[in-house]
Design a protein around this motif. Sequence first.
Motif, short mmCIF file in Angstrom:
data_model
loop_
_atom_site.label_atom_id
_atom_site.label_comp_id
_atom_site.label_asym_id
_atom_site.label_seq_id
_atom_site.Cartn_x
_atom_site.Cartn_y
_atom_site.Cartn_z
N PHE A 25 0.89 -1.16 0.00
CA PHE A 25 0.00 0.00 0.00
C PHE A 25 0.93 1.21 0.00
O PHE A 25 1.63 1.46 0.97
CB PHE A 25 -0.91 -0.01 1.23
N PRO A 26 0.98 1.96 -1.10
CA PRO A 26 2.06 2.95 -1.25
C PRO A 26 1.97 4.16 -0.35
O PRO A 26 2.98 4.84 -0.15
CB PRO A 26 1.98 3.37 -2.71
N LEU A 27 0.78 4.48 0.19
CA LEU A 27 0.69 5.66 1.05
C LEU A 27 1.64 5.48 2.24
O LEU A 27 1.62 4.45 2.91
CB LEU A 27 -0.74 5.83 1.56
N ASP A 28 2.48 6.49 2.49
CA ASP A 28 3.41 6.39 3.62
C ASP A 28 3.71 7.77 4.17
O ASP A 28 3.99 8.70 3.42
CB ASP A 28 4.72 5.73 3.17
N LEU A 29 3.61 7.91 5.49
CA LEU A 29 3.96 9.17 6.14
C LEU A 29 4.50 8.90 7.53
O LEU A 29 4.31 7.81 8.07
CB LEU A 29 2.78 10.15 6.19
N GLY A 30 5.18 9.92 8.07
CA GLY A 30 5.86 9.74 9.35
C GLY A 30 4.93 9.31 10.48
O GLY A 30 5.36 8.64 11.42
N ALA A 31 3.64 9.66 10.39
CA ALA A 31 2.70 9.34 11.47
C ALA A 31 2.08 7.96 11.28
O ALA A 31 1.07 7.64 11.91
CB ALA A 31 1.61 10.40 11.51
N SER B 80 -9.91 11.28 4.98
CA SER B 80 -10.59 12.55 5.27
C SER B 80 -9.69 13.75 5.06
O SER B 80 -10.17 14.87 4.84
CB SER B 80 -11.14 12.54 6.70
N THR B 81 -8.36 13.54 5.14
CA THR B 81 -7.43 14.65 4.88
C THR B 81 -6.80 14.54 3.48
O THR B 81 -6.00 15.39 3.12
CB THR B 81 -6.28 14.66 5.91
N ASN B 82 -7.13 13.47 2.75
CA ASN B 82 -6.43 13.20 1.47
C ASN B 82 -4.92 13.31 1.68
O ASN B 82 -4.23 14.07 0.98
CB ASN B 82 -6.90 14.16 0.37
N ALA B 83 -4.42 12.55 2.63
CA ALA B 83 -3.00 12.65 3.00
C ALA B 83 -2.09 12.39 1.80
O ALA B 83 -2.42 11.64 0.89
CB ALA B 83 -2.70 11.66 4.12
N GLY B 84 -0.92 13.04 1.85
CA GLY B 84 0.05 12.89 0.77
C GLY B 84 1.17 11.96 1.21
O GLY B 84 1.07 10.75 1.10
N GLY B 85 2.26 12.54 1.71
CA GLY B 85 3.34 11.70 2.23
C GLY B 85 4.50 11.55 1.27
O GLY B 85 4.71 12.38 0.37
N ASN B 86 5.24 10.45 1.47
CA ASN B 86 6.57 10.32 0.86
C ASN B 86 6.58 9.75 -0.56
O ASN B 86 7.63 9.75 -1.19
CB ASN B 86 7.43 9.39 1.73
N ARG B 87 5.48 9.20 -1.03
CA ARG B 87 5.55 8.51 -2.32
C ARG B 87 4.59 9.10 -3.36
O ARG B 87 4.26 8.43 -4.34
CB ARG B 87 5.25 7.02 -2.12
N VAL B 88 4.15 10.32 -3.11
CA VAL B 88 3.19 10.95 -4.02
C VAL B 88 3.76 11.08 -5.42
O VAL B 88 3.05 10.90 -6.41
CB VAL B 88 2.77 12.33 -3.46
#
Length: 460
Positions: A126-132, A143-151
């Motif tokens: 699952f490519p979505l990745d973030l520090g949290a 709900s935030t449409n998070a971005g992160g490190n692999r956008v």
Amino acid sequence: MSDLIADLRGLLDDKGVLTGEAVSERMIHVWYQRPIEALCIVRPRTTEEVAAVLALCQQHGQAVIPHGGLTGLVQGCNTTPADVVLSLERMNAVEEVDPVGRTMTVQAGVPLQVLQETAEAHGLMFPLDLGARGSCQIGGNVSTNAGGNRVIRFGMTRDNVLGLEAVLADGTVVSSLNTMIKNNAGYDLKHLFIGTEGTLGIVTRVVIRLREAPRGLSTAFAAFDSFEQLTRFLRYIDRELGGALCAFEAMWRDYYELVTTAPADNARPVPLDYPNYVLLEALTRGSAEDVAMFEDIMGRALEEGLLADAAVAQSETDRRAMWRIRDSVDQFFRFGPAFLYDVSLGIRFMDSYVTEVKQRLGAAWPEHHCFTLGHIGDGNIHFAINVGDDSAAAHARVNACVYEPLAPVGGSVSAEHGIGTEKRDYLALSRSPAEIELMRRVKQALDPSGILNPGKIFSA
Ligand SMILES: Cc1cc2nc3c(=O)[nH]c(=O)nc-3n(C[C@H](O)[C@H](O)[C@H](O)COP(=O)(O)OP(=O)(O)OC[C@H]3O[C@@H](n4cnc5c(N)ncnc54)[C@H](O)[C@@H]3O)c2cc1C
């Protein structure tokens, strides 16, 4: 009010409604140690329970604040003592993994890291990745449409969600659990709930899109003599890697120095002699040829003057150490409270924009601290700014330093964190009156009583 609490207790099990100390002993955010103030916290276990809670709250005209993992950075989970908090923490089941269709259906309260690990167990990613990742939940990410490190390679959360289920303010369940990549049958309703910060519905289940797990990752840490050199390198490396570039995380010298000096104990992969640094990563087949090719591409970049210095990770330990540098954002608070920013603008404007922000800060607060980094391939910069004064008045003045120079270059006050309450007064800098009016009409249509996360994104 006690009637409402009694009625809520009637809908849920004996652990379903928290009041009094059970509320105030919980903190409003993973970073900020401020107790939650609320009438109660409801903790449903099923979509039907969420629907029953919302229908009851709508009857009472009761405000409901959705809480996920409480890692959001724009005060989107803020409450008043009169609010009902709806926490998704007990809706944390992975319901189905389809390795053939490469999808996973999950409840909204599953932490991101659990999704990543579940996908890995099936040879998928699952490519979505973030520090949290350890604390945030997929419902919060949606709900935030998070971005992160692999956008740069896989897009934002929106691009990795195929379907979802949400409950509207009146308790109506909209089940749009599509598992197909293509489905143009009318409006794609999932987008009503992606990036809308809990103001249009409560996300209860999500179908996420998985990818094949890479067999290997090649990672490097590079230093640059100028931002202009960095941008030339970005084009070079993206072209040479043929679509395999999956992270391009830039750090300015101020941030690199912060996270590689005590008490942070990160070793420096390259010396602290340059204005700009990048952590980059590529997906590979894990073969010796791929590793050699990556080193060759980096070596040629050095020969051709596209970078000043670089270190290529030789082991998973090296790779993790490089990522720890990027993820050491808790160091932002070393000099006291800091104001955090997340802006978006064209890469060609970034160098002059960052210079202007720092000049404005320097003119107003000669002793300030400003740390700069970002998902630069996506046009996204973060600042953490400490001016030795965390009053609302100082915050507004720092906001002006950061946001005003965005207008001439058509930038956005929010790249990936959303608006919440923190950026509400600045929404009009990035959206036209017609856009904001349409947002309000959508809100009015879906939540006419205004009970869902009131006051977030725009004033109630
Ligand atoms: C160390 C750190 C690193 C971070 N890195 C990044 C990054 O790289 N990229 C990025 O985009 N963000 C980043 N963030 C911000 C944050 O992690 C994301 O915004 C994340 O998506 C929030 O998820 P959450 O579950 O914590 O949501 P919360 O903080 O609990 O909620 C966020 C918003 O969503 C609403 N909400 C939550 N769950 C639901 C639901 N089920 N239904 C409806 N509304 C809901 C809330 O009301 C609130 O408005 C970072 C934060 C930290 C602390």
